[in-house]
Design a protein around this motif. Structure first.
Motif, PDB file in Angstrom:
ATOM      1  N   ASN A 251      -7.599  15.567   4.967  1.00 29.50           N
ATOM      2  CA  ASN A 251      -6.514  15.021   5.775  1.00 29.50           C
ATOM      3  C   ASN A 251      -6.541  15.619   7.175  1.00 29.50           C
ATOM      4  OD1 ASN A 251      -4.288  13.812   6.787  1.00 29.50           O
ATOM      5  ND2 ASN A 251      -2.853  14.608   5.253  1.00 29.50           N
ATOM      6  N   SER A 252      -7.346  14.991   8.026  1.00 28.31           N
ATOM      7  CA  SER A 252      -7.414  15.407   9.432  1.00 28.31           C
ATOM      8  C   SER A 252      -7.399  14.125  10.243  1.00 28.31           C
ATOM      9  CB  SER A 252      -8.724  16.147   9.683  1.00 28.31           C
ATOM     10  OG  SER A 252      -9.806  15.272   9.436  1.00 28.31           O
ATOM     11  N   LYS A 253      -7.282  14.259  11.552  1.00 29.31           N
ATOM     12  CA  LYS A 253      -7.297  13.070  12.404  1.00 29.31           C
ATOM     13  C   LYS A 253      -8.609  12.310  12.208  1.00 29.31           C
ATOM     14  CE  LYS A 253      -6.895  11.736  17.184  1.00 29.31           C
ATOM     15  NZ  LYS A 253      -6.902  12.173  18.573  1.00 29.31           N
ATOM     16  N   ALA A 254      -9.707  13.049  12.136  1.00 30.39           N
ATOM     17  CA  ALA A 254     -11.004  12.397  11.963  1.00 30.39           C
ATOM     18  C   ALA A 254     -11.086  11.699  10.610  1.00 30.39           C
ATOM     19  CB  ALA A 254     -12.130  13.425  12.091  1.00 30.39           C
ATOM     20  N   GLY A 255     -10.539  12.350   9.581  1.00 31.70           N
ATOM     21  CA  GLY A 255     -10.554  11.764   8.240  1.00 31.70           C
ATOM     22  C   GLY A 255      -9.748  10.473   8.193  1.00 31.70           C
ATOM     23  N   ILE A 256      -8.587  10.484   8.835  1.00 24.40           N
ATOM     24  CA  ILE A 256      -7.750   9.271   8.857  1.00 24.40           C
ATOM     25  C   ILE A 256      -8.491   8.158   9.589  1.00 24.40           C
ATOM     26  CG2 ILE A 256      -5.576   8.281   9.662  1.00 24.40           C
ATOM     27  CD1 ILE A 256      -4.302  11.036   9.352  1.00 24.40           C
ATOM     28  N   GLY A 257      -9.102   8.508  10.732  1.00 25.30           N
ATOM     29  CA  GLY A 257      -9.837   7.508  11.503  1.00 25.30           C
ATOM     30  C   GLY A 257     -10.961   6.900  10.686  1.00 25.30           C
ATOM     31  N   ARG A 258     -11.655   7.749   9.960  1.00 24.87           N
ATOM     32  CA  ARG A 258     -12.761   7.253   9.142  1.00 24.87           C
ATOM     33  C   ARG A 258     -12.234   6.324   8.042  1.00 24.87           C
ATOM     34  NH1 ARG A 258     -15.890   9.954   4.836  1.00 24.87           N
ATOM     35  NH2 ARG A 258     -17.587   8.491   4.444  1.00 24.87           N
ATOM     36  N   PHE A 259     -11.118   6.688   7.465  1.00 26.49           N
ATOM     37  CA  PHE A 259     -10.554   5.856   6.395  1.00 26.49           C
ATOM     38  C   PHE A 259     -10.147   4.486   6.944  1.00 26.49           C
ATOM     39  CE2 PHE A 259      -7.683   4.329   3.168  1.00 26.49           C
ATOM     40  CZ  PHE A 259      -8.262   4.795   2.007  1.00 26.49           C
ATOM     41  N   ILE A 260      -9.612   4.450   8.151  1.00 26.13           N
ATOM     42  CA  ILE A 260      -9.181   3.171   8.738  1.00 26.13           C
ATOM     43  C   ILE A 260     -10.399   2.287   9.032  1.00 26.13           C
ATOM     44  CG2 ILE A 260      -8.077   2.091  10.736  1.00 26.13           C
ATOM     45  CD1 ILE A 260      -6.328   4.605  10.961  1.00 26.13           C
ATOM     46  N   ALA A 261     -11.447   2.886   9.583  1.00 26.62           N
ATOM     47  CA  ALA A 261     -12.585   2.091  10.061  1.00 26.62           C
ATOM     48  C   ALA A 261     -13.558   1.729   8.938  1.00 26.62           C
ATOM     49  CB  ALA A 261     -13.324   2.843  11.158  1.00 26.62           C
TER      50      ALA A 261
ATOM     51  N   GLY B 289       0.819  -1.206   0.000  1.00 25.99           N
ATOM     52  CA  GLY B 289       0.000   0.000   0.000  1.00 25.99           C
ATOM     53  C   GLY B 289       0.852   1.255   0.000  1.00 25.99           C
ATOM     54  N   PRO B 290       0.219   2.411   0.067  1.00 22.29           N
ATOM     55  CA  PRO B 290       0.954   3.685   0.022  1.00 22.29           C
ATOM     56  C   PRO B 290       1.913   3.846   1.203  1.00 22.29           C
ATOM     57  CG  PRO B 290      -1.420   4.029  -0.224  1.00 22.29           C
ATOM     58  CD  PRO B 290      -1.233   2.593   0.110  1.00 22.29           C
ATOM     59  N   ASP B 291       3.039   4.469   0.928  1.00 21.28           N
ATOM     60  CA  ASP B 291       3.995   4.826   1.962  1.00 21.28           C
ATOM     61  C   ASP B 291       3.371   5.930   2.824  1.00 21.28           C
ATOM     62  OD1 ASP B 291       7.371   4.895   2.250  1.00 21.28           O
ATOM     63  OD2 ASP B 291       6.234   6.577   3.066  1.00 21.28           O
ATOM     64  N   LEU B 292       3.456   5.756   4.144  1.00 21.30           N
ATOM     65  CA  LEU B 292       2.792   6.716   5.034  1.00 21.30           C
ATOM     66  C   LEU B 292       3.782   7.568   5.827  1.00 21.30           C
ATOM     67  CD1 LEU B 292      -0.007   4.380   6.516  1.00 21.30           C
ATOM     68  CD2 LEU B 292      -0.119   5.832   4.494  1.00 21.30           C
ATOM     69  N   SER B 293       5.058   7.535   5.427  1.00 17.71           N
ATOM     70  CA  SER B 293       6.103   8.180   6.236  1.00 17.71           C
ATOM     71  C   SER B 293       5.794   9.623   6.588  1.00 17.71           C
ATOM     72  CB  SER B 293       7.438   8.114   5.498  1.00 17.71           C
ATOM     73  OG  SER B 293       7.798   6.782   5.291  1.00 17.71           O
ATOM     74  N   HIS B 294       5.154  10.351   5.659  1.00 16.23           N
ATOM     75  CA  HIS B 294       4.877  11.771   5.916  1.00 16.23           C
ATOM     76  C   HIS B 294       3.408  12.077   5.642  1.00 16.23           C
ATOM     77  CE1 HIS B 294       9.151  12.849   6.418  1.00 16.23           C
ATOM     78  NE2 HIS B 294       9.343  11.852   5.562  1.00 16.23           N
ATOM     79  N   LEU B 295       2.566  11.126   6.011  1.00 10.20           N
ATOM     80  CA  LEU B 295       1.140  11.237   5.682  1.00 10.20           C
ATOM     81  C   LEU B 295       0.531  12.546   6.188  1.00 10.20           C
ATOM     82  CD1 LEU B 295      -1.374   9.620   4.559  1.00 10.20           C
ATOM     83  CD2 LEU B 295      -1.891   9.169   6.945  1.00 10.20           C
ATOM     84  N   GLY B 296       0.926  12.953   7.385  1.00 17.15           N
ATOM     85  CA  GLY B 296       0.289  14.097   8.030  1.00 17.15           C
ATOM     86  C   GLY B 296       0.388  15.392   7.234  1.00 17.15           C
ATOM     87  N   SER B 297       1.420  15.513   6.390  1.00 17.79           N
ATOM     88  CA  SER B 297       1.606  16.778   5.682  1.00 17.79           C
ATOM     89  C   SER B 297       1.039  16.746   4.271  1.00 17.79           C
ATOM     90  CB  SER B 297       3.093  17.134   5.642  1.00 17.79           C
ATOM     91  OG  SER B 297       3.817  16.089   5.041  1.00 17.79           O
TER      92      SER B 297
END
Lengths: 362, 322
Positions: free
Chosen positions: B279-289, B260-268
């Motif tokens: 790209n927010s904490k909530a968005g990442i959480g939603r993508f995971i779940a 899958g995609p490299d996540l080394s600098h996902l936050g930026s």
């Protein structure tokens, strides 16, 4: 004289369903079993049943040799689900069962001849028989279990009581494998019939539980009970056990030592290929490395340990995952995705590798 | 003008060939306007002739004259116009696509983009640097010609950043080369421009054009693990314990998956999930779940079985990877 024309015919046909319902509603038709079937009814019902089994069995792809790996588990399941009606070596059916209509056949007698071929037996065991009380296999996703049962049934004629008891109970005593267990010792004794008192599993199809992770064992029991993991044998076993005992049963087996697994019989080249997949995965087919989830000591506690697990069991589970038939814990989707990238040769290699690994990284 | 402005509003923005921000896009836009003007002139001429031919008091022309009109206006003139357009169009090709693909290997900045269902694998090859791996976003310096090598890992995708230049297919088993030069710094958007599966419409990338100095600083930071790796200990532990590292790599941890995609600098990154989630904490959480809801047909399994607090911790850690 009345001439019958198309109009009369149409009216007659229109009235017919109402007349049928009316006759049924009056209730003159006797459904009592006291008098039995008329000879001709009995003949017709049997004729229709035999014909249907024969015809539908044409679609069944029977293996040339029946798999032996699951025969012990099939015997254990037979003791719980089948013997009560069909009898078993050394265990006569109750008088009540013999008064049923239709009377369930004594399988030791019926199967002694060549009345049914393997495909027909498979069909009956998997789908059951309507109007007779014969239930279908608890899940339609486990053909491997059904074939194991067919293999066991083939051995049934002529089997002596000692052999049967050893297969079905693990010893020469006759416990009561039927009924609901709400007592820990009774439930454990029931588990041990197939999983062994040492938790090492009797027969190749029965997994080793000793030393397995407690959260995994617990989640597996819950999955069987909730019908999210498919196994005719285990779904019945789990639903016949008080859910309040699951945690204790899981702890009991998790705490047992996984005794020496002497499986140096695995083909070394095959195991080496399995090791490669386990460590590197097959990225071009979206297969991640197995060890990222199954090896870390700090992993999600629901991810099971695979070290030293039975080779046949591992193969079968991977095949079931690949076919979307296994189900499992709430994390089952992960493995279902992974297994789809595995080919048969990969599955065999992985099973050879993990079954041959000693239990060090639990 | 006033009445047409609501319609023209759609022509500007981060994904418009009519609002060029690159040399190639300028040329494409110029070509477009030349053709619009030419088409308008031809349309008016045709309408004029139509009016002339259908007016009431007609003059009857000779057959020879009619033949000449058909020859000139129907064959010679269109041939000349089309030839000129073809020559102009072909003359733009070498810039968009180098004749010599091998020269691309030596380009001072080459960005390798691999289309996968439904995301983009991005690798930066900068002179004098080790390759830098990223995903779902490309960054490039303004005023510098950048070479793109385009490939596909599964089916045909197409790479197109309308604001910067023309479009090119990504074909399995083939490597296509495209060059682009941005003229204006900014954030643009590139959708996958070839139907590639159930989430084709949910596959886009952000193209960030930066000042040259800023770009090189950024790239140097990308080559190093994110300082956020050491923060949010619980999130990192949950990420590793649940096997995320089997498919995703995060520099500075043992997670080194390449599926899958490299996540080394996902936050930026500007967007999440290949241009579809904020790209927010909530968005990442939603993508995971709810991965499969956010992106139908996605290869990542949804982790809805994970307890909320673990998803939250993982999302917090990933958001911190800047």
């Amino acid at each position: 004289m009345i001439r019958v024309n198309w109009k009369h015919l149409a009216i007659g046909l229109a009235i017919l369903p109402f007349a049928a319902v009316f006759v049924a509603w009056i209730g003159f038709f006797n459904v009592g079993a006291s008098t039995g079937h008329w000879k001709i009814t009995e003949w017709f019902l049997h004729f229709a049943m035999r014909s249907a089994v024969r015809t539908y069995s044409l679609a069944v792809d029977a293996p040339e040799t029946l798999p032996r790996e699951g025969v012990q588990a099939a015997a254990g399941h037979y003791a719980r689900g089948c013997a009560v009606c069909h009898g078993a070596p050394g265990e006569r059916r109750s008088a009540a069962v013999r008064e049923m209509l239709p009377q369930p056949p004594d399988l030791q007698e019926v199967l002694a001849g060549d009345k049914w071929n393997d495909a027909e037996l498979f069909r009956i065991v998997k789908h059951g028989v309507r109007f007779t009380g014969m239930p279908a296999w608890p899940t339609q996703n486990r053909d491997d279990e059904v074939w194991a049962m067919v293999a066991f049934l083939r051995n049934l004629p002529g089997m002596d009581a000692g052999t049967y008891r050893d297969l079905a109970y693990g010893h020469d005593r006759r416990p009561d494998p039927t009924g609901f267990h709400d007592d820990f010792d009774a439930a454990l004794a029931d588990c041990a019939r197939c999983h062994g008192e040492d938790g090492m599993g009797r027969g190749e199809a029965v997994p080793i539980l000793s030393g397995q992770r407690v959260d995994y064992l617990f989640a597996a029991l819950e999955a069987y009970a909730a019908d999210t993991r498919a196994s005719g044998v285990m779904q019945l076993a789990a639903s016949e056990t008080d859910p309040r005992l699951y945690r204790r049963l899981a702890e009991h087996y998790a705490e047992m030592p996984r005794t020496g697994t002497d499986r140096d019989d695995a083909d070394a080249a095959l195991a080496a290929r399995g090791r490669e997949i386990a460590r590197r995965g097959i990225p071009e087919r979206d297969v991640p490395a197995c060890v990222t989830c199954h090896d870390r000591p700090d992993r999600n506690p629901v991810f099971p340990s695979l070290d030293g697990q039975k080779r046949y069991y591992l193969e079968e589970q991977l095949r079931l995952f690949a076919e979307d038939k296994r189900g499992g814990t709430p994390f089952r989707e992960l493995m279902a995705k992974v297994a789809k990238g595995l080919e048969e040769a990969d599955i065999e290699a992985l099973a050879a590798y993990f079954s041959g690994r000693s239990d060090t990284r639990r | 003008m006033l009445t047409s402005s609501p319609f023209l509003a759609g022509c500007a923005g981060i994904q418009s060939a009519l609002d060029p921000a690159g040399v190639e896009a300028d040329a494409v836009a110029a070509l477009f306007w030349v053709m619009v003007a030419g088409a308008a002139v031809i349309w008016l001429a045709v309408m004029g002739v139509l009016y002339y031919a259908t007016r009431r008091d007609r003059v009857v022309h000779s057959e020879t004259f009619a033949g000449r009109v058909i020859l000139w206006a129907g064959a010679i003139l269109p041939t000349l116009i089309l030839t000129a357009l073809l020559a102009y169009g072909l003359s733009m090709m070498p810039r968009l696509r180098p004749w010599d693909a091998r020269a691309a290997e030596d380009a001072p900045l080459r960005i390798e983009v691999v289309g996968e269902q439904f995301w983009w694998r991005v690798t930066y090859h900068r002179d004098g640097m080790e390759p830098v791996v990223s995903a779902n976003e490309i960054r490039m310096p303004v005023g510098e010609r950048v070479t793109f090598t385009l490939r596909s890992a599964d089916v045909i995708h197409a790479f197109w950043i309308p604001s910067l230049g023309g479009k090119m297919d990504m074909i399995p088993g083939r490597e296509n080369t495209l060059t682009l030069e941005a003229t204006k710094a900014g954030i643009y958007r590139g959708p996958c421009a070839e139907f590639c599966g159930s989430s084709h419409a949910l596959m886009a990338l952000a193209a960030v054009v930066m000042e040259t100095g800023a770009f090189d600083e950024w790239l140097a930071r990308q080559a190093e693990p994110s300082p956020g790796v050491g923060e949010n200990e619980a999130g990192r532990a949950a990420f590793l314990a649940n096997g995320c590292g089997a498919c995703h790599a995060v520099a500075g941890t043992e997670a080194n998956g390449t599926i899958g995609p490299d996540l080394s600098h996902l936050g930026s990154r500007v967007t999440l999930g290949a241009g579809i989630v904020e790209n927010s904490k909530a968005g990442i959480g939603r993508f995971i779940a709810e991965t499969d809801h956010v992106k139908p047909g996605v290869r990542m399994p949804a982790y809805r079985a994970l307890p909320d607090e673990e998803i939250d911790a993982i999302a917090g850690w990933l958001k911190g990877l800047e």
